[in-house]
Design a protein around this motif. Structure first.
Motif, PDB file in Angstrom:
ATOM      1  N   ASN A   1      -4.590  -0.047   2.967  1.00 59.56           N
ATOM      2  CA  ASN A   1      -3.999   0.347   1.683  1.00 59.56           C
ATOM      3  C   ASN A   1      -3.410  -0.851   0.952  1.00 59.56           C
ATOM      4  O   ASN A   1      -3.529  -0.970  -0.275  1.00 59.56           O
ATOM      5  CB  ASN A   1      -2.918   1.407   1.899  1.00 59.56           C
ATOM      6  CG  ASN A   1      -3.488   2.729   2.363  1.00 59.56           C
ATOM      7  OD1 ASN A   1      -4.671   2.994   2.198  1.00 59.56           O
ATOM      8  ND2 ASN A   1      -2.648   3.566   2.948  1.00 59.56           N
TER       9      ASN A   1
ATOM     10  N   LYS B   1     -10.939   5.925  13.054  1.00 64.82           N
ATOM     11  CA  LYS B   1     -10.675   7.356  12.939  1.00 64.82           C
ATOM     12  C   LYS B   1     -11.697   8.158  13.718  1.00 64.82           C
ATOM     13  O   LYS B   1     -11.364   9.130  14.420  1.00 64.82           O
ATOM     14  CB  LYS B   1     -10.696   7.785  11.469  1.00 64.82           C
ATOM     15  CG  LYS B   1      -9.420   7.463  10.701  1.00 64.82           C
ATOM     16  CD  LYS B   1      -9.485   8.043   9.293  1.00 64.82           C
ATOM     17  CE  LYS B   1      -8.180   7.842   8.558  1.00 64.82           C
ATOM     18  NZ  LYS B   1      -8.232   8.412   7.194  1.00 64.82           N
TER      19      LYS B   1
ATOM     20  N   LYS C   1      -3.410  14.684   0.442  1.00 65.66           N
ATOM     21  CA  LYS C   1      -3.277  15.363   1.739  1.00 65.66           C
ATOM     22  C   LYS C   1      -4.387  16.384   1.961  1.00 65.66           C
ATOM     23  O   LYS C   1      -4.828  16.589   3.093  1.00 65.66           O
ATOM     24  CB  LYS C   1      -1.911  16.046   1.819  1.00 65.66           C
ATOM     25  CG  LYS C   1      -0.752  15.068   1.987  1.00 65.66           C
ATOM     26  CD  LYS C   1       0.567  15.789   2.200  1.00 65.66           C
ATOM     27  CE  LYS C   1       1.702  14.811   2.445  1.00 65.66           C
ATOM     28  NZ  LYS C   1       2.999  15.506   2.652  1.00 65.66           N
TER      29      LYS C   1
ATOM     30  N   GLU D   1      -4.446   1.595   8.678  1.00 71.63           N
ATOM     31  CA  GLU D   1      -4.540   2.280   7.384  1.00 71.63           C
ATOM     32  C   GLU D   1      -3.592   1.635   6.366  1.00 71.63           C
ATOM     33  O   GLU D   1      -3.954   1.448   5.203  1.00 71.63           O
ATOM     34  CB  GLU D   1      -4.210   3.764   7.534  1.00 71.63           C
ATOM     35  CG  GLU D   1      -5.382   4.598   8.020  1.00 71.63           C
ATOM     36  CD  GLU D   1      -5.106   6.089   7.895  1.00 71.63           C
ATOM     37  OE1 GLU D   1      -3.940   6.487   8.100  1.00 71.63           O
ATOM     38  OE2 GLU D   1      -6.039   6.845   7.601  1.00 71.63           O
ATOM     39  N   GLU D   2      -2.376   1.308   6.813  1.00 75.71           N
ATOM     40  CA  GLU D   2      -1.419   0.650   5.924  1.00 75.71           C
ATOM     41  C   GLU D   2      -1.948  -0.712   5.493  1.00 75.71           C
ATOM     42  O   GLU D   2      -1.826  -1.100   4.322  1.00 75.71           O
ATOM     43  CB  GLU D   2      -0.067   0.488   6.624  1.00 75.71           C
ATOM     44  CG  GLU D   2       0.685   1.803   6.789  1.00 75.71           C
ATOM     45  CD  GLU D   2       2.007   1.609   7.511  1.00 75.71           C
ATOM     46  OE1 GLU D   2       2.385   0.426   7.732  1.00 75.71           O
ATOM     47  OE2 GLU D   2       2.655   2.605   7.854  1.00 75.71           O
TER      48      GLU D   2
ATOM     49  N   ASN E   1      -2.494   4.109  12.149  1.00 73.84           N
ATOM     50  CA  ASN E   1      -1.636   4.096  10.961  1.00 73.84           C
ATOM     51  C   ASN E   1      -1.407   2.685  10.453  1.00 73.84           C
ATOM     52  O   ASN E   1      -1.405   2.436   9.241  1.00 73.84           O
ATOM     53  CB  ASN E   1      -0.290   4.753  11.266  1.00 73.84           C
ATOM     54  CG  ASN E   1      -0.415   6.253  11.493  1.00 73.84           C
ATOM     55  OD1 ASN E   1      -1.412   6.862  11.122  1.00 73.84           O
ATOM     56  ND2 ASN E   1       0.593   6.836  12.119  1.00 73.84           N
ATOM     57  N   GLY E   2      -1.229   1.761  11.404  1.00 68.30           N
ATOM     58  CA  GLY E   2      -1.029   0.360  11.012  1.00 68.30           C
ATOM     59  C   GLY E   2      -2.236  -0.198  10.289  1.00 68.30           C
ATOM     60  O   GLY E   2      -2.108  -0.904   9.281  1.00 68.30           O
TER      61      GLY E   2
ATOM     62  N   LYS F   1      -0.137   8.619  21.019  1.00 73.86           N
ATOM     63  CA  LYS F   1       0.856   8.032  20.123  1.00 73.86           C
ATOM     64  C   LYS F   1       0.523   6.573  19.819  1.00 73.86           C
ATOM     65  O   LYS F   1       0.585   6.127  18.671  1.00 73.86           O
ATOM     66  CB  LYS F   1       2.244   8.143  20.756  1.00 73.86           C
ATOM     67  CG  LYS F   1       3.359   7.633  19.865  1.00 73.86           C
ATOM     68  CD  LYS F   1       4.712   7.813  20.553  1.00 73.86           C
ATOM     69  CE  LYS F   1       5.830   7.269  19.667  1.00 73.86           C
ATOM     70  NZ  LYS F   1       7.155   7.407  20.318  1.00 73.86           N
TER      71      LYS F   1
ATOM     72  N   GLN G   1      -2.458   6.494  17.584  1.00 69.21           N
ATOM     73  CA  GLN G   1      -2.115   6.943  16.234  1.00 69.21           C
ATOM     74  C   GLN G   1      -1.349   5.860  15.479  1.00 69.21           C
ATOM     75  O   GLN G   1      -1.615   5.602  14.298  1.00 69.21           O
ATOM     76  CB  GLN G   1      -1.273   8.221  16.304  1.00 69.21           C
ATOM     77  CG  GLN G   1      -0.988   8.853  14.940  1.00 69.21           C
ATOM     78  CD  GLN G   1      -2.239   9.400  14.280  1.00 69.21           C
ATOM     79  OE1 GLN G   1      -2.877  10.306  14.810  1.00 69.21           O
ATOM     80  NE2 GLN G   1      -2.585   8.847  13.133  1.00 69.21           N
ATOM     81  N   GLU G   2      -0.406   5.203  16.153  1.00 70.50           N
ATOM     82  CA  GLU G   2       0.355   4.128  15.518  1.00 70.50           C
ATOM     83  C   GLU G   2      -0.561   2.967  15.159  1.00 70.50           C
ATOM     84  O   GLU G   2      -0.422   2.355  14.095  1.00 70.50           O
ATOM     85  CB  GLU G   2       1.464   3.649  16.458  1.00 70.50           C
ATOM     86  CG  GLU G   2       2.613   4.642  16.592  1.00 70.50           C
ATOM     87  CD  GLU G   2       3.651   4.176  17.596  1.00 70.50           C
ATOM     88  OE1 GLU G   2       3.379   3.178  18.303  1.00 70.50           O
ATOM     89  OE2 GLU G   2       4.717   4.820  17.688  1.00 70.50           O
TER      90      GLU G   2
END
Length: 475
Positions: free
Chosen positions: A406, A323, A49, A402-403, A399-400, A392, A395-396
């Motif tokens: 990962n 990003k 973080k 990024e997942e 995040n998707g 939003k 961001q979603e």
């Protein structure tokens, strides 16, 4: 220095870079023992973080400490199971031998046994397994046979070094109670000359009674009047000995506990002799040749890992661009908000000015002003909702991705781990097979090759020790 080296070697083995090692040390994790307390949650909260480490390194570190914890737990459970089993053993026949004892206890140690009265031409590499843990031991009586010439001694050394590669954890020196002479001391000293003085740091003396368990004195009684030759040997190996004269199974536990203590005292590092490094190098070269075929068999897996790595890299780059784009849009939104707020303020001031120019009551101006302010607030809220929905969604979406990235990185790391394990297992199997063939005399050309550099050295040692023995006899 040893702790740092162990930490760095571990980090390299699990794909952690030097910068990550520096951060771990800054956090106080300066050795592997302290690292056992690190958890994945700590990595997330303190390193991920805060962006002290890149995401890929954080994921690698989490995976590594998870494997580290599993290995530690497995080792602890194995040790507990082994000790409980040993504590339940009852005394057995008096004819339990040292060879059987070494094979009965399961420990991940390599043990060289010398001093027994076995056939000096018979060098045997054996292993025993209990609870999934293996102990390997090599019986090499030829190392003590002073009747053999330099070439025979060189063969015994080459087989012993190869059989114990990459190094022995303990040298078990078997001595029959009441039978130790200065000639026996000379044999042990010759062994130290053939290797080096550091071998004494790995020596444990094991006292037996030669099969006459019921008629011998206890070791403690014998040591009180031991000859100086035996006292010197015991002193050289820091008085490490085990009384094996009763022949009961409980002595197996005592012996292996002594081995564990010896391994701990030496920092877990096996004994190696610089004189014979070339034997290990030659063995690694032989295994490398064999591994070339294995690598071809694993070529598809390797290509798959490379493909995963390329995909993960592309995903990482795409996420980085996303990003950057998101941050730019966020800055633009903030700028737009400020501009809209400034426009609303200007519009309000303009309205006030217009109302002041018109001839109407104070109450009427207040009503118009409130109505205008209400509309401005509704407009502001609507714009905020639209911007928030847009933020939003972005961001979603980010995040998707990024997942997804990962998942790709974790898949790549898992496949890499499997491939490393498969290659390491294949290497170990090839090395074990080579060690067994060398010890069994099935690799004569290899033995001839590795023995050549040190036959003259051994000839000099044998000659010197023979002269010393003759001088002593003459005195």
């Amino acid at each position: 220095m040893g702790d740092n080296q162990d930490l760095e070697e571990w980090a390299t083995s699990v794909d952690l870079d030097s910068a990550t090692v520096v951060v771990l040390k800054e956090e106080g994790f300066t050795n592997l023992e302290l690292l056992r307390h690190l958890t994945a949650d700590h990595v997330t909260e303190n390193l991920q973080k805060s962006k002290r480490l890149p995401l890929a390194q954080c994921l690698a570190l989490k995976s590594a400490i998870k494997m580290f914890a599993n290995e530690s737990s497995a080792g602890l459970e194995t040790a507990k199971s082994s000790e409980v089993a040993d504590s339940r053993h009852e005394p057995t026949t008096d004819h339990l031998t040292a060879s059987a004892a070494l094979g009965e206890e399961g420990n991940p140690f390599r043990i060289l046994k010398v001093g027994s009265d076995s056939d000096p031409d018979l060098i045997q590499l054996k292993s025993a397994e209990r609870n999934g843990v293996t102990v390997e031991y090599l019986d090499s009586p030829g190392l003590f046979d002073t009747r053999k010439g330099p070439e025979a001694v060189a063969t015994a050394i080459a087989k012993s070094v190869a059989g114990m590669y990459p190094g022995l954890h303990a040298l078990i020196y078997i001595i029959e109670i009441g039978q130790y002479t200065e000639e026996d001391e000379g044999k042990y000293n010759r062994l130290l000359e053939l290797f080096d003085k550091n071998l004494a740091r790995y020596t444990i003396v094991l006292f037996t009674s030669g099969g006459r368990f019921s008629r011998v004195k206890k070791v403690e009684d014998m040591l009180a009047n031991a000859p100086e030759s035996l006292k010197r040997v015991l002193s050289a190996c820091q008085n490490r000995y085990v009384d094996f004269s009763d022949g009961v199974v409980t002595e197996v536990f005592v012996l292996m506990q002594k081995v564990r203590e010896l391994v701990a005292a030496n920092g877990g590092k096996p004994y190696t002799c610089p004189k014979y490094f070339h034997i290990g190098e030659a063995m690694e070269e032989e295994v490398r040749k064999k591994m070339a075929k294995v690598e071809k068999q694993h070529l598809q897996s390797k290509q798959y890992v490379q493909e995963l790595e390329a995909n993960a890299k592309q995903a990482e780059e795409a996420v980085a661009r996303e990003k950057e784009e998101f941050e730019k849009k966020e800055q633009a939104r903030q700028k737009e908000m400020k501009e809209l707020e400034a426009q609303r303020t200007a519009q309000l001031e303009s309205l006030k000015h217009q109302l002041e120019q018109q001839q109407m009551s104070e109450e009427r101006r207040r009503q118009k002003t409130e109505a205008f302010l209400k509309k401005l607030e509704e407009d502001r809220r609507q714009q905020m909702r639209e911007m928030e929905e847009e933020r939003k969604w972005e961001q979603e979406n980010l995040n998707g991705k990024e997942e997804e990235m990962n998942t790709m990185i974790e898949s790549r790391m898992e496949e890499e781990r499997k491939l490393r394990e498969e290659m390491a297992r294949a290497h170990d199997e090839e090395m074990t097979a080579l060690r067994e063939r060398i010890v069994d005399g099935q690799e004569p050309s290899f033995l001839d090759y590795v023995m050549t550099p040190f036959v003259q050295l051994i000839e000099g040692v044998c000659t010197l020790m023979t002269e010393l023995a003759s001088d002593f006899g003459g005195d």
